[in-house]
Design a protein around this motif. Sequence first.
Motif, short mmCIF file in Angstrom:
data_model
loop_
_atom_site.label_atom_id
_atom_site.label_comp_id
_atom_site.label_asym_id
_atom_site.label_seq_id
_atom_site.Cartn_x
_atom_site.Cartn_y
_atom_site.Cartn_z
N SER A 1 0.79 -1.32 0.15
CA SER A 1 -0.03 0.05 0.12
C SER A 1 0.87 1.28 0.16
O SER A 1 0.80 2.15 -0.82
CB SER A 1 -0.92 0.17 1.24
OG SER A 1 -1.65 -1.08 1.17
N ILE A 2 1.82 1.24 0.86
CA ILE A 2 2.74 2.38 0.84
C ILE A 2 3.57 2.65 -0.62
O ILE A 2 3.61 3.68 -0.83
CB ILE A 2 4.00 2.11 1.81
CG1 ILE A 2 3.27 2.27 3.33
CG2 ILE A 2 4.95 3.26 1.90
CD1 ILE A 2 4.30 1.71 4.53
N LEU A 3 4.01 1.52 -1.05
CA LEU A 3 4.63 1.61 -2.47
C LEU A 3 3.45 2.14 -3.58
O LEU A 3 3.90 3.09 -4.41
CB LEU A 3 5.10 0.16 -3.12
CG LEU A 3 6.25 -0.55 -2.23
CD1 LEU A 3 6.60 -1.97 -2.64
CD2 LEU A 3 7.14 0.31 -2.34
N LEU A 4 2.28 1.74 -3.52
CA LEU A 4 1.28 2.12 -4.50
C LEU A 4 1.12 3.88 -4.10
O LEU A 4 0.72 4.75 -5.19
CB LEU A 4 0.08 1.42 -4.30
CG LEU A 4 0.09 0.09 -4.77
CD1 LEU A 4 -1.26 -0.66 -4.40
CD2 LEU A 4 0.11 0.09 -6.28
N ILE A 5 1.10 4.01 -3.00
CA ILE A 5 0.74 5.60 -2.65
C ILE A 5 2.15 6.33 -2.97
O ILE A 5 1.87 7.41 -3.61
CB ILE A 5 0.47 5.58 -1.22
CG1 ILE A 5 -0.73 5.02 -0.65
CG2 ILE A 5 0.61 7.03 -0.73
CD1 ILE A 5 -0.66 4.98 0.90
N LEU A 6 3.05 5.79 -2.80
CA LEU A 6 4.61 6.62 -3.13
C LEU A 6 4.30 6.60 -4.78
O LEU A 6 4.78 7.66 -5.30
CB LEU A 6 5.70 5.65 -2.91
CG LEU A 6 5.94 5.84 -1.45
CD1 LEU A 6 7.15 5.00 -1.02
CD2 LEU A 6 6.20 7.32 -0.85
N VAL A 7 3.85 5.87 -5.40
CA VAL A 7 3.97 6.05 -7.26
C VAL A 7 2.47 6.68 -7.44
O VAL A 7 2.26 6.64 -8.75
CB VAL A 7 4.18 4.54 -7.84
CG1 VAL A 7 5.54 4.11 -7.35
CG2 VAL A 7 3.08 3.84 -7.61
N TYR B 1 11.33 -2.85 -13.91
CA TYR B 1 12.03 -1.93 -14.01
C TYR B 1 13.31 -1.73 -14.30
O TYR B 1 13.69 -0.69 -15.33
CB TYR B 1 12.04 -1.60 -12.49
CG TYR B 1 12.39 0.11 -11.99
CD1 TYR B 1 11.48 1.19 -12.58
CD2 TYR B 1 13.60 0.47 -11.62
CE1 TYR B 1 11.92 2.42 -12.27
CE2 TYR B 1 13.89 1.70 -11.35
CZ TYR B 1 13.18 2.89 -11.88
OH TYR B 1 13.54 4.13 -11.66
N PHE B 2 14.02 -2.54 -14.24
CA PHE B 2 15.51 -2.48 -14.62
C PHE B 2 15.64 -3.05 -16.10
O PHE B 2 16.59 -2.84 -16.85
CB PHE B 2 16.61 -3.27 -13.62
CG PHE B 2 16.48 -2.71 -12.36
CD1 PHE B 2 17.37 -1.31 -12.19
CD2 PHE B 2 16.01 -3.06 -11.19
CE1 PHE B 2 17.44 -0.73 -11.11
CE2 PHE B 2 15.84 -2.16 -10.06
CZ PHE B 2 16.72 -1.14 -10.03
N GLN B 3 15.01 -4.36 -16.28
CA GLN B 3 15.37 -5.02 -17.56
C GLN B 3 14.20 -4.33 -18.83
O GLN B 3 14.78 -4.50 -19.92
CB GLN B 3 14.96 -6.58 -17.38
CG GLN B 3 16.26 -7.13 -16.50
CD GLN B 3 16.04 -8.69 -16.67
OE1 GLN B 3 14.78 -9.13 -16.89
NE2 GLN B 3 17.25 -9.44 -16.06
N THR C 1 8.18 2.03 -16.29
CA THR C 1 8.06 3.20 -15.21
C THR C 1 7.99 2.50 -13.88
O THR C 1 7.71 1.39 -13.60
CB THR C 1 6.88 4.19 -15.47
OG1 THR C 1 5.51 3.21 -15.28
CG2 THR C 1 6.84 4.54 -16.85
N LEU C 2 8.26 3.22 -12.83
CA LEU C 2 8.17 2.96 -11.51
C LEU C 2 6.98 2.55 -11.11
O LEU C 2 6.63 1.39 -10.41
CB LEU C 2 8.83 4.09 -10.63
CG LEU C 2 8.79 3.52 -9.01
CD1 LEU C 2 9.78 2.46 -8.92
CD2 LEU C 2 9.27 5.18 -8.27
N LYS C 3 5.89 3.48 -11.69
CA LYS C 3 4.37 3.01 -11.35
C LYS C 3 3.98 1.67 -11.92
O LYS C 3 3.44 0.91 -11.22
CB LYS C 3 3.65 4.21 -11.78
CG LYS C 3 2.19 4.06 -11.49
CD LYS C 3 1.43 5.24 -12.09
CE LYS C 3 -0.19 4.81 -11.77
NZ LYS C 3 -1.18 6.24 -12.39
N ASP C 4 4.35 1.62 -13.16
CA ASP C 4 3.95 0.34 -14.01
C ASP C 4 4.71 -0.92 -13.19
O ASP C 4 4.12 -2.17 -12.98
CB ASP C 4 4.38 0.20 -15.30
CG ASP C 4 3.37 1.36 -15.95
OD1 ASP C 4 2.15 1.53 -15.58
OD2 ASP C 4 3.76 1.43 -17.46
N SER C 5 5.98 -0.96 -12.85
CA SER C 5 6.62 -1.95 -12.29
C SER C 5 6.12 -2.27 -10.69
O SER C 5 5.89 -3.43 -10.46
CB SER C 5 8.08 -1.48 -12.15
OG SER C 5 8.79 -1.30 -13.38
#
Length: 821
Positions: free
Chosen positions: A77-83, A256-258, A262-266
């Motif tokens: 949830s925190i990750l989704l809020i951040l993106v 994200y790396f390969q 975007t950060l959001k999609d990853s």
Amino acid sequence: MPSRRRKKAILNPTMPERHPVDEIQADYHTGLTKEQVVYYRKNGWGNVSVEAPSKSTKDIIKSNVLTYFNGIFLLISILLILVKSFKDLSFLPIIIANSLIGIIQELRAKNVLDNLTVLNAPKATVVRNGKEKTIAAEHLVLNDIVVFHAGNQIPADAVVVEGSVAVNESLLTGESDEIRKNPGDHLMSGSFIVSGTCYARLEKVGADSYINKLTIQAKASREGEQSEMIRSLNHIVMFAGIMIVPIGILLFYQGYFQQENTLKDSVTSMVAAVIGMIPEGLYLLSSVTLAVSFIRLSTKNVLVHDMKCIETLARVNVLCVDKTGTITENKMLVQEVIKLPPYETDSPALPLDELLGDFASAQQADNITMEAMKAFFTNTSGSVPTGVTGFSSAYKYSSVSFSGGSYVLGAPEFILRQDYDTYREAIEEQGKKGYRVLVFGKYEGTPDGTALTGRVTPYALIVVANKIRKDADKTFRFFAKQGVAIKVISGDNPVTVSEVATQAGIANADQYIDASTLETPEVLREAVNKYTVFGRVTPAQKRQFVHALKETGHTVAMTGDGVNDVLALKDADCSVAMAAGSDAAAQASQLVLLDNDFGHMPEIVMEGRQVVNNMERSGSLFLTKNIFSLLLAIFSIAVGFSYPLKPSQISLISMFTIGLPGFLLSQLPNQDLIRGKFMNNVLLRAMPAALTDFIVVASLVVFGEVFDVSSVDISTACAILMAIVGFMILHEIIKPMNIYKYIIIWICMAGMVFCLVFLRDLFGITGMSMRCIMLFVVFSITTEPILRYLIRLVRKINILYNKAKDAFARNARRKMRQEDV
């Protein structure tokens, strides 16, 4: 004058703080005063149990909120809020609702359990201010004078100050021998009074006594033991908990790396996969289902000490019952007195009815046989007894000594011994009618409560009987239809028990044996699988019967209401006690019938079957999603594709194809026989469905790449395709159909359509291109044959596996026999 001595303080963090006190030893006639009780309690010397009787409200909230998976949900949830992917937080209301449901159900169960436990809480008769009164055992204090009768559990360490009792310390020592306790002897908490009455002063209370160790055992809370269903669910949860972390990290790294998403999609891609693999709803559903069953049983006057036993009882295939209190009512009446020739030859000074009246008058009414004797033989001569021993379940007699001689009353085999054959015909004639026969006679010597050694001159046969419960025949017919074997285990004459069992409608009740002839473990093990009725069973043998049945692969339930049933109750897979029985049996059992109605047993079994059968179906729905998400995540990592589904789409599909139907199905009546292992049954249903989901969704993703369909369109197509497959799977799993099941499917489909039409933005549902629609239609059509053939394939593999396993087992047994030869 009461003596006083300083008592050292022993501190225990779970009890009120203790302070040194002057110990007051009051006379047993008067006991402690109100002021002295307050003095002890104020200074922390009450008999407060170290173990809390149930989880506190705070503990319940913590256990439902502070979980491993809730921690994962918080992190994502925190990750989704951040993106700033706020709409993908649609799973949060479901997670919050899940935790709230768990808290509410546990609190309701706690309230019901606490209220019912009050009815069945350990109690004690205490002398205070010169009066006897019954109070909760935890309200006792140091140096209280407690009156103990047969069947009472000793709630704190004590010393006998007046009277004499026989004590069973089997829970402490493992030995079922009865120990005579006289003034000055110590009584250990956790042991049980078998016969007699005494006044005892409490020496050690609360944390100082043995009772705190025994509380866990006596309440049958069997920490570490799990039912098959809960054990299987724990394995699923453990596996998922281990897998989600590395897979989540790999998905994010790849996206994200390969693939340079975007950060959001990853983040959203990784979160969707992780949410799909978390089986929290499955574990919660099992807890809620068991809690609801517990509440339903409580309305039927069934106290459940351990909710896991609801499932266990549904799997029972052998039920061990006692005659008295289970087949018959817990009350006995004298039917007839048959004079024997030695009475006329001996010509005693008193008439027989007066001898029996004097004998009964001297005894305590501490068992139903003596209650019947005292009620029937009321004519006395006024003779004063010089010695009395209460009934011994180990030696099967009671005795009274007068100045003119000693008399005994008890089981014919134990009283007559070598003379039994002389009276066998008369005794067994009454036994064949279903009556219990006691022998009354004069004893050469002075009985001391141990095995008789002197000769007994028999004066009369006392014929007594219990009334068979009115619903016994119906109850035992039910168990016969369900394939549950009944074993009648009784201390009475096997002929008598066999006749009573026959009248109660127990199948094969004519196959009986005298347990006193079972002298070796090997003979006992063979007999327990061959015979239905066992008479003259000792307390130690009851436990051995349970062990022997379990060793041969049976799931064993044991009913009992007496002190001597405790060890067998403890060792049975499921134990049931009558509330009218002893405190010991009620506390040692997992289920207590508060209204003493054995007729509730079919309802309890049906409740257990509903839980297990419906949880197998609901569990299959949850496991389908978990297996599919795991396979799709591994596939995405292996081929280098982004995970095609969004968190909000996973939440939508889970809500209407898994969560809601799973809960509704778990509450439907289901009385089918339980067959097979829980995990195997769940996997057999879930695997074809999960593979179908994986094949069609993974194929759609691959073909979407081949035909250059946008990832947004593919995501929507995958979500709708999963919903279609989900409803097909739901229909397949819940067969056979009925009107209620159709209503469940229609409600869930209506909810899904409503969200797809009116809440499409919330759940990430977009329009699809014509190319995407064509692919979607093709793979939608293929789902039905794929699912059908996978079901057949999995079933065939399972059949072949079972055949191979049986063949391996047969070969292993054959090899062992050859080695023995």
